[in-house]
Design a protein around this motif. Sequence first.
Motif, PDB file in Angstrom:
ATOM      1  N   GLN A  14       0.532  -1.495  -0.011  1.00 31.73           N
ATOM      2  CA  GLN A  14      -0.032  -0.183   0.426  1.00 31.73           C
ATOM      3  C   GLN A  14       0.623   1.212   0.249  1.00 31.73           C
ATOM      4  O   GLN A  14       0.373   2.375  -0.346  1.00 31.73           O
ATOM      5  N   LYS A  15       1.853   1.013   0.639  1.00 36.65           N
ATOM      6  CA  LYS A  15       2.811   2.258   0.853  1.00 36.65           C
ATOM      7  C   LYS A  15       3.264   2.508  -0.542  1.00 36.65           C
ATOM      8  O   LYS A  15       3.345   3.981  -0.860  1.00 36.65           O
ATOM      9  N   ARG A  16       3.854   1.360  -0.539  1.00 33.63           N
ATOM     10  CA  ARG A  16       4.319   1.961  -2.352  1.00 33.63           C
ATOM     11  C   ARG A  16       3.819   2.472  -3.216  1.00 33.63           C
ATOM     12  O   ARG A  16       4.096   3.172  -4.014  1.00 33.63           O
ATOM     13  N   GLN A  17       1.971   1.500  -3.530  1.00 29.99           N
ATOM     14  CA  GLN A  17       1.198   2.237  -4.426  1.00 29.99           C
ATOM     15  C   GLN A  17       1.053   3.328  -4.018  1.00 29.99           C
ATOM     16  O   GLN A  17       1.252   4.446  -5.337  1.00 29.99           O
ATOM     17  N   LEU A  18       1.012   3.785  -2.720  1.00 30.93           N
ATOM     18  CA  LEU A  18       0.613   5.367  -2.406  1.00 30.93           C
ATOM     19  C   LEU A  18       1.682   6.474  -3.358  1.00 30.93           C
ATOM     20  O   LEU A  18       1.571   7.433  -3.422  1.00 30.93           O
ATOM     21  N   ASP A  19       2.553   5.918  -2.633  1.00 29.13           N
ATOM     22  CA  ASP A  19       4.252   6.961  -3.217  1.00 29.13           C
ATOM     23  C   ASP A  19       4.629   7.107  -4.768  1.00 29.13           C
ATOM     24  O   ASP A  19       4.527   8.072  -4.885  1.00 29.13           O
ATOM     25  N   GLU A  20       3.822   6.037  -5.144  1.00 28.05           N
ATOM     26  CA  GLU A  20       4.283   5.839  -6.718  1.00 28.05           C
ATOM     27  C   GLU A  20       3.154   6.871  -7.364  1.00 28.05           C
ATOM     28  O   GLU A  20       3.529   8.153  -8.174  1.00 28.05           O
ATOM     29  N   GLU A  21       1.771   6.564  -6.976  1.00 28.29           N
ATOM     30  CA  GLU A  21       0.693   7.823  -7.238  1.00 28.29           C
ATOM     31  C   GLU A  21       0.969   8.946  -7.309  1.00 28.29           C
ATOM     32  O   GLU A  21       0.197   9.505  -7.582  1.00 28.29           O
ATOM     33  N   ALA A  22       2.034   9.121  -5.172  1.00 24.70           N
ATOM     34  CA  ALA A  22       2.220  10.799  -5.527  1.00 24.70           C
ATOM     35  C   ALA A  22       2.846  11.464  -6.495  1.00 24.70           C
ATOM     36  O   ALA A  22       2.288  12.319  -6.725  1.00 24.70           O
ATOM     37  N   ALA A  23       4.141  10.768  -6.520  1.00 26.52           N
ATOM     38  CA  ALA A  23       5.084  10.294  -8.148  1.00 26.52           C
ATOM     39  C   ALA A  23       4.421  11.161  -8.991  1.00 26.52           C
ATOM     40  O   ALA A  23       4.411  12.244 -10.008  1.00 26.52           O
ATOM     41  N   THR A  25       1.055  12.200 -10.000  1.00 28.49           N
ATOM     42  CA  THR A  25       0.170  13.144  -9.911  1.00 28.49           C
ATOM     43  C   THR A  25       0.962  14.256  -9.779  1.00 28.49           C
ATOM     44  O   THR A  25       0.513  15.811  -9.419  1.00 28.49           O
ATOM     45  N   GLY A  26       2.551  14.051  -8.675  1.00 28.93           N
ATOM     46  CA  GLY A  26       2.724  15.483  -8.206  1.00 28.93           C
ATOM     47  C   GLY A  26       2.111  15.904  -6.868  1.00 28.93           C
ATOM     48  O   GLY A  26       1.633  17.050  -6.886  1.00 28.93           O
ATOM     49  N   VAL A  27       0.840  14.858  -6.630  1.00 34.58           N
ATOM     50  CA  VAL A  27       0.002  15.281  -5.239  1.00 34.58           C
ATOM     51  C   VAL A  27       0.468  14.823  -4.407  1.00 34.58           C
ATOM     52  O   VAL A  27       1.527  13.882  -3.818  1.00 34.58           O
ATOM     53  N   SER A  28       0.887  14.768  -2.902  1.00 33.39           N
ATOM     54  CA  SER A  28       1.023  14.942  -1.824  1.00 33.39           C
ATOM     55  C   SER A  28       0.716  13.536  -0.939  1.00 33.39           C
ATOM     56  O   SER A  28      -0.829  12.973  -1.313  1.00 33.39           O
ATOM     57  N   ALA A  29       0.957  12.122  -0.746  1.00 35.29           N
ATOM     58  CA  ALA A  29       0.266  11.135   0.159  1.00 35.29           C
ATOM     59  C   ALA A  29      -1.025  10.885   0.964  1.00 35.29           C
ATOM     60  O   ALA A  29      -1.735  10.583   1.102  1.00 35.29           O
ATOM     61  N   ALA A  30      -0.793  12.425   2.268  1.00 38.68           N
ATOM     62  CA  ALA A  30      -1.893  13.087   2.846  1.00 38.68           C
ATOM     63  C   ALA A  30      -3.332  13.299   1.689  1.00 38.68           C
ATOM     64  O   ALA A  30      -4.128  12.804   1.963  1.00 38.68           O
ATOM     65  N   ALA A  31      -2.783  13.840   0.341  1.00 41.84           N
ATOM     66  CA  ALA A  31      -4.256  14.453  -0.253  1.00 41.84           C
ATOM     67  C   ALA A  31      -4.948  13.361  -0.846  1.00 41.84           C
ATOM     68  O   ALA A  31      -5.679  13.542  -1.060  1.00 41.84           O
ATOM     69  N   ILE A  32      -3.741  12.143  -1.077  1.00 39.74           N
ATOM     70  CA  ILE A  32      -4.273  11.428  -1.786  1.00 39.74           C
ATOM     71  C   ILE A  32      -5.620  10.204  -0.899  1.00 39.74           C
ATOM     72  O   ILE A  32      -6.407  10.032  -0.754  1.00 39.74           O
TER      73      ILE A  32
END
Length: 95
Positions: A14-23, A25-32
Amino acid sequence: MFGTRMQILLSAEQKRQLDEEAARTGVSAAAIVRAALDARLASGQQQERQSALRWFREQHDASPSVPASDDLKRLIDESHTAEILRGTTSGREPV
């Protein structure tokens, strides 16, 4: 803007996927995470709205001589259109 802090535990995947999505989209993990929570909570409200519309449709079918207000007809039509777009239509025409 935000006043409450919360800590959650994620799996490594989950952390890996969240970090990939943040990178990506350019949006913070917290915002996601906040957006995902907002979407989940909104879907519950949408389900309540759909239940209310189903109830109204059943009532209207039982007594079609009772006219629906223009606003309610519009909401039902919008709901029907959304169902069609999602492919989950009940097979009935808008009121």
